[in-house]
Scaffold this motif. Structure first.
Motif, PDB file in Angstrom:
ATOM      1  N   GLY A  29      31.886  32.999  48.751  1.00 51.39           N
ATOM      2  CA  GLY A  29      32.964  32.674  47.815  1.00 51.39           C
ATOM      3  C   GLY A  29      32.967  33.586  46.607  1.00 51.39           C
ATOM      4  O   GLY A  29      34.016  34.131  46.214  1.00 51.39           O
ATOM      5  N   ILE A  30      31.817  33.783  46.005  1.00 53.48           N
ATOM      6  CA  ILE A  30      31.726  34.660  44.837  1.00 53.48           C
ATOM      7  C   ILE A  30      32.020  36.105  45.236  1.00 53.48           C
ATOM      8  O   ILE A  30      32.718  36.825  44.518  1.00 53.48           O
ATOM      9  N   GLY A  31      31.513  36.533  46.385  1.00 57.08           N
ATOM     10  CA  GLY A  31      31.796  37.889  46.857  1.00 57.08           C
ATOM     11  C   GLY A  31      33.288  38.096  47.105  1.00 57.08           C
ATOM     12  O   GLY A  31      33.844  39.133  46.746  1.00 57.08           O
ATOM     13  N   GLY A  32      33.938  37.112  47.702  1.00 52.41           N
ATOM     14  CA  GLY A  32      35.381  37.219  47.946  1.00 52.41           C
ATOM     15  C   GLY A  32      36.184  37.263  46.662  1.00 52.41           C
ATOM     16  O   GLY A  32      37.145  38.027  46.545  1.00 52.41           O
ATOM     17  N   LEU A  33      35.809  36.449  45.680  1.00 53.92           N
ATOM     18  CA  LEU A  33      36.499  36.479  44.396  1.00 53.92           C
ATOM     19  C   LEU A  33      36.309  37.827  43.702  1.00 53.92           C
ATOM     20  O   LEU A  33      37.238  38.373  43.110  1.00 53.92           O
ATOM     21  N   LEU A  34      35.108  38.366  43.766  1.00 57.13           N
ATOM     22  CA  LEU A  34      34.833  39.654  43.140  1.00 57.13           C
ATOM     23  C   LEU A  34      35.636  40.773  43.807  1.00 57.13           C
ATOM     24  O   LEU A  34      36.248  41.609  43.132  1.00 57.13           O
ATOM     25  N   ILE A  35      35.668  40.785  45.123  1.00 57.58           N
ATOM     26  CA  ILE A  35      36.436  41.807  45.842  1.00 57.58           C
ATOM     27  C   ILE A  35      37.930  41.651  45.550  1.00 57.58           C
ATOM     28  O   ILE A  35      38.629  42.629  45.314  1.00 57.58           O
ATOM     29  N   ILE A  39      40.285  44.505  43.817  1.00 61.14           N
ATOM     30  CA  ILE A  39      41.503  44.993  44.475  1.00 61.14           C
ATOM     31  C   ILE A  39      42.705  44.760  43.573  1.00 61.14           C
ATOM     32  O   ILE A  39      43.557  45.626  43.411  1.00 61.14           O
ATOM     33  N   GLY A  40      42.767  43.589  42.944  1.00 63.29           N
ATOM     34  CA  GLY A  40      43.912  43.273  42.099  1.00 63.29           C
ATOM     35  C   GLY A  40      44.007  44.120  40.856  1.00 63.29           C
ATOM     36  O   GLY A  40      45.102  44.408  40.375  1.00 63.29           O
ATOM     37  N   THR A  41      42.887  44.550  40.317  1.00 63.90           N
ATOM     38  CA  THR A  41      42.940  45.325  39.082  1.00 63.90           C
ATOM     39  C   THR A  41      42.994  46.825  39.335  1.00 63.90           C
ATOM     40  O   THR A  41      43.418  47.566  38.456  1.00 63.90           O
TER      41      THR A  41
END
Length: 75
Positions: A29-35, A39-41
Motif C-alpha cells: 500500500g505504501i509503495g503504491g501510494l509512493l509510486i 507519477i502524478g508529480t
C-alpha cells in the motif's frame, strides 16, 4: 461396557505468521501510494510551447471613423 472414544485427528495451533506475511499489505500500500505520487508529480503532458514574442511598441494605425446609425449600419 461403552467403547472408548477413538481419536480422529489432532488439532495443533498454527505457527505465528512471519513479519512479511503480517505486514505485506502495508508495504504494498505504501509503495503504491509512493509510486502514484511520483507519477502524478513528474508525469506531465506534452511540453508547453513558449508564447510567441509580442511585438514591441509601434505607432498605432490610422483609425477610420464611421458613423453608425441606430440600425448598426455605417452611414
Amino acid at each position: 461396557m461403552a467403547n472408548a472414544p477413538t481419536v480422529i485427528g489432532v488439532l495443533t495451533e498454527p505457527p505465528a505468521p512471519t513479519w512479511w506475511k503480517a505486514n505485506r499489505h502495508k508495504v504494498f500500500g505504501i509503495g503504491g501510494l509512493l509510486i502514484g505520487y511520483l507519477i502524478g508529480t513528474h508525469l506531465t503532458g506534452a511540453p508547453e510551447q513558449p508564447a510567441p514574442p509580442r511585438p514591441g511598441h509601434s505607432t498605432p494605425a490610422a483609425a477610420e471613423h464611421s458613423t453608425c446609425t441606430a440600425h448598426g449600419r455605417a452611414a
